[in-house]
Design a protein around this motif. Structure first.
Motif, PDB file in Angstrom:
ATOM      1  N   LEU A   6       0.857  -1.183   0.000  1.00 43.58           N
ATOM      2  CA  LEU A   6       0.000   0.000   0.000  1.00 43.58           C
ATOM      3  C   LEU A   6       0.892   1.232   0.000  1.00 43.58           C
ATOM      4  CD1 LEU A   6      -1.894  -2.283   1.247  1.00 43.58           C
ATOM      5  CD2 LEU A   6      -3.119  -0.416   2.344  1.00 43.58           C
ATOM      6  N   ASN A   7       0.666   2.119  -0.952  1.00 45.03           N
ATOM      7  CA  ASN A   7       1.434   3.356  -1.049  1.00 45.03           C
ATOM      8  C   ASN A   7       0.512   4.554  -0.887  1.00 45.03           C
ATOM      9  OD1 ASN A   7       4.001   2.181  -1.568  1.00 45.03           O
ATOM     10  ND2 ASN A   7       3.435   1.830  -3.704  1.00 45.03           N
ATOM     11  N   PRO A  59      -9.637   2.649  -2.431  1.00 40.83           N
ATOM     12  CA  PRO A  59      -9.111   3.823  -1.740  1.00 40.83           C
ATOM     13  C   PRO A  59      -9.518   5.110  -2.445  1.00 40.83           C
ATOM     14  CG  PRO A  59      -7.374   2.789  -3.027  1.00 40.83           C
ATOM     15  CD  PRO A  59      -8.571   1.888  -3.127  1.00 40.83           C
ATOM     16  N   THR A  60      -9.647   6.162  -1.670  1.00 45.84           N
ATOM     17  CA  THR A  60      -9.895   7.476  -2.259  1.00 45.84           C
ATOM     18  C   THR A  60      -8.658   7.960  -2.995  1.00 45.84           C
ATOM     19  OG1 THR A  60     -11.357   7.935  -0.393  1.00 45.84           O
ATOM     20  CG2 THR A  60     -10.710   9.807  -1.747  1.00 45.84           C
ATOM     21  N   VAL A  64      -2.704   0.259  -4.399  1.00 52.42           N
ATOM     22  CA  VAL A  64      -2.763  -1.018  -3.691  1.00 52.42           C
ATOM     23  C   VAL A  64      -2.373  -2.129  -4.661  1.00 52.42           C
ATOM     24  CG1 VAL A  64      -4.192  -2.624  -2.377  1.00 52.42           C
ATOM     25  CG2 VAL A  64      -4.636  -0.154  -2.234  1.00 52.42           C
ATOM     26  N   SER A  65      -1.379  -2.928  -4.290  1.00 50.96           N
ATOM     27  CA  SER A  65      -0.970  -4.074  -5.099  1.00 50.96           C
ATOM     28  C   SER A  65      -1.071  -5.334  -4.252  1.00 50.96           C
ATOM     29  CB  SER A  65       0.468  -3.909  -5.602  1.00 50.96           C
ATOM     30  OG  SER A  65       0.568  -2.816  -6.488  1.00 50.96           O
ATOM     31  N   VAL A  66      -1.632  -6.390  -4.839  1.00 46.31           N
ATOM     32  CA  VAL A  66      -1.775  -7.673  -4.170  1.00 46.31           C
ATOM     33  C   VAL A  66      -1.274  -8.758  -5.108  1.00 46.31           C
ATOM     34  CG1 VAL A  66      -3.355  -9.304  -3.086  1.00 46.31           C
ATOM     35  CG2 VAL A  66      -3.774  -6.849  -2.868  1.00 46.31           C
TER      36      VAL A  66
END
Length: 233
Positions: A6-7, A59-60, A64-66
């Protein structure tokens, strides 16, 4: 490569003229095959964080990377497919379908999401039911088993599609202490056996004690990271 990244992730909700900041500039990297607990007071953003990671919410702002895939821009269809292929969920209210048997509840993700052939479904469902000690209850309905047994069924359902990641939102909240301990032991054992990453949101100190890494979330921000050895950074 971390399993989850998460950034600068934020999530805001607008309710009339009020803005709720559920997450505030969260930066997080979580490795594969870990047993992770997210703790914090009610309203701190724990459930929102799990929902963003699990593609149940967007997210606003932020990325997000999964499992090597950027997921924050997914539409509903892509998010649903990604969840079905990569993520299992365990909820405090079990979320079992009352009209389906124990077997059918565990089988459900393989039918509705992955379209696995019937002969392969049976082998996978029975393997998981046996692993969680519920094979002899396969023909019962959720109303006919205890709360602890319901959560065992939920664990089997979360794992039946061989996900890389399982997200558990307060998984022991509705269980007595004995059932909670058994479910925690079960999930810990499954994590070791299947090398699946488990991330919990919890208030339960028994879950926290079993975690390899504990993150504290307050007012939508990560304020602490603690390993089982007691180290922080």
């Amino acid at each position: 490569m971390p399993l989850i990244t998460l950034n600068n992730v934020s999530r805001r909700y607008e309710t009339g003229e009020t803005t709720v900041h559920a997450l505030r500039d969260v930066n997080l990297q979580l490795d594969a095959q870990a047993f992770i607990s997210i703790v914090g007071p009610s309203g701190s953003g724990k459930t929102t964080l799990l929902n963003v990671i699990g593609c149940l919410d967007k997210p606003t702002q932020g990325a997000v990377s999964v499992n090597g895939t950027r997921v924050d821009g997914f539409d509903n269809r892509d998010a649903a497919q990604f969840r079905g292929d990569n993520v299992g969920f365990i909820f405090q209210n079990f979320n079992l379908l009352p009209v389906l048997t124990v077997y059918e509840n565990v089988e459900y993700p393989l039918v509705m999401v992955q379209n696995v052939p019937e002969n392969q479904r049976k082998e996978r469902v029975m393997r998981l039911l046996d692993a969680v000690g519920m094979a002899d209850q396969k023909d019962k309905y959720p109303s006919q088993v205890s709360g602890g047994q319901k959560q065992r069924i939920a664990v089997a359902r979360a794992l039946v599609a061989d996900p890389k990641l399982v997200l558990a939102d307060e998984p022991t909240a509705n269980l007595d202490s004995v059932s909670a301990h058994k479910v925690i032991e079960l999930m810990r054992g499954m994590q070791h056996e299947l090398k699946t990453t488990f991330i919990f949101s919890t208030h339960d100190p028994k879950v926290v004690r079993e975690a390899e890494i504990v993150y504290t979330l307050e007012d939508g921000q990560i304020t602490n990271r603690e390993t089982r050895a007691g180290l922080t950074n």
